[in-house]
Scaffold this active site. Structure first.
Site, PDB file in Angstrom:
ATOM      1  N   GLU A 125     -48.056  93.464   0.241  1.00  0.00           N
ATOM      2  CA  GLU A 125     -48.759  94.231   1.255  1.00  0.00           C
ATOM      3  C   GLU A 125     -48.638  95.707   0.923  1.00  0.00           C
ATOM      4  O   GLU A 125     -47.565  96.169   0.525  1.00  0.00           O
ATOM      5  CB  GLU A 125     -48.113  93.981   2.620  1.00  0.00           C
ATOM      6  N   ASP A 176     -44.099  88.705   1.255  1.00  0.00           N
ATOM      7  CA  ASP A 176     -44.196  89.282   2.596  1.00  0.00           C
ATOM      8  C   ASP A 176     -42.853  89.903   2.953  1.00  0.00           C
ATOM      9  O   ASP A 176     -41.795  89.376   2.598  1.00  0.00           O
ATOM     10  CB  ASP A 176     -44.550  88.190   3.616  1.00  0.00           C
ATOM     11  N   ASP A 226     -43.641  83.606   8.282  1.00  0.00           N
ATOM     12  CA  ASP A 226     -43.569  84.514   7.129  1.00  0.00           C
ATOM     13  C   ASP A 226     -44.080  83.866   5.847  1.00  0.00           C
ATOM     14  O   ASP A 226     -44.738  84.517   5.029  1.00  0.00           O
ATOM     15  CB  ASP A 226     -42.138  85.010   6.939  1.00  0.00           C
TER      16      ASP A 226
END
Ligand code: ZN
Length: 347
Positions: free
Chosen positions: A237, A143, A321
């Site tokens: 991502e 992340d 996170d």
């Protein structure tokens, strides 16, 4: 060549097919230059033109001298070669160079460039056989951190290197001095090109800037390689950088830490070393989902400043996170399996 192409296009709306050879009579000095360098420029120009004609890209622009000066030449049976301390280039011969450890493979081409601080670099394109890295049976989700550079699903966080922020402070200081010298030159009605103090400072700024770029690249290379080496599936991502500039939270993080460069490194290194990078849709609610039970929070329940939370359903305590990176990993693994099943099904 570009100018002639432009004039021709204005008159006829067609492409002029000109080559460097057409210009050698008029411009004697072109004969002194490595002919492959000229051929490559012609190729680049044609590629830019084709993009304009066929793919509707912008019209090719003139290149400004001093911004990114470089040329590319090709190796023809040893015209480009390296020794322990030199690099051999066509029309130039051997030049002293500091080279990295052994280069394995066939040199295809060399790009010689000069940075704004006046340093020369040669970048060699080498054809080589990549040896895949052994499987580790470990997978990881990544992340993009807000304060850290990245946060990993194994619970670790990788901070932005400290020396980078120190160098950035130094850059800001030197830039301030540069701005002052610009103002002084202007007040004295002197051209910047004639102002020695300004030019000296400009070089200083360029050097600090280059150091930052190099340090950051080094950091990103090492980090991406470690992740590829230690894991088989790397879930990230799929960040659309253009769309994200609108997002205040992310725009700073991205510009500061060159996330897109990092993602690109992960991609090509995975391909080289036989690993897999899976991109998770950026609309997937990785932050708001409890990685323990799947409970989904509403946007209002998880404002940006909340860095840790307790799941109202299963009571698990989450670091915002780390929880997100675990979800990215799980979603990435789900997509990776889908892909495998999909291809087997087709076969
Ligand atoms: Zn839960």
């Amino acid at each position: 060549m570009l100018n002639d192409k432009i004039e021709h296009y204005k008159k006829t709306k067609t492409e002029l097919k000109n080559t460097p050879a057409h210009y050698k009579k008029e411009f004697e000095w072109l004969k002194e230059v490595d002919s492959l360098a000229l051929a490559n420029v012609q190729q680049n120009l044609r590629a830019a033109y084709n993009k304009f004609f066929k793919q509707g890209a912008g019209f090719p622009k003139f290149k400004k001298k001093g911004i990114k000066d470089s040329y590319t030449t090709n190796n023809q049976k040893g015209t480009v070669a390296i020794t322990d301390s030199t690099v051999k280039l066509p029309k130039i011969g051997h030049i002293k160079a500091r080279l990295p450890s052994k280069i394995n493979g066939l040199i295809k081409s060399a790009t010689i460039s000069r940075t704004p601080s006046g340093k020369y670099y040669v970048s060699l394109l080498v054809e080589t056989i990549a040896t895949t890295l052994p499987k580790t049976h470990s997978n990881i989700g990544i992340d993009l951190g807000l304060t850290d550079f990245i946060v990993l699903s194994d619970g670790s966080k990788v901070a932005n290197p400290k020396f980078l922020s120190k160098l950035q402070d130094k850059l800001a200081r030197e830039q301030k001095i540069l701005a002052k010298r610009r103002a002084v030159a202007k007040a004295n009605q002197r051209k910047l090109s004639d102002s020695r103090n300004y030019q000296k400072q400009k070089l200083k700024v360029a050097k600090v800037y280059e150091r930052i770029t190099n340090c950051r690249k080094d950091f990103l290379h090492k980090l991406s390689f470690t992740l590829i080496k230690n894991h088989d599936v790397i879930a990230v991502e799929d960040l659309n950088v253009k769309g994200m500039v609108k997002n205040r939270k992310l725009s700073k993080a991205i510009s500061d830490s060159s996330w897109s460069t990092f993602a690109a490194m992960l991609n090509y290194k995975a391909e080289w070393y036989g690993k897999e990078v899976v991109k998770v849709d950026r609309w997937y609610p990785s932050s708001k989902t409890c990685s323990g039970c799947g409970h989904l929070l509403t946007k209002a329940e998880l404002p940006l400043q909340v860095r840790s939370w307790n799941c109202p359903s299963c009571q698990q305590k989450h670091d915002r996170d780390i929880n997100a990176s675990i979800n990215i990993l799980n979603e990435g693994l789900r997509l990776a399996t889908l892909k495998t099943v999909g291809t087997t099904g087709l076969a």
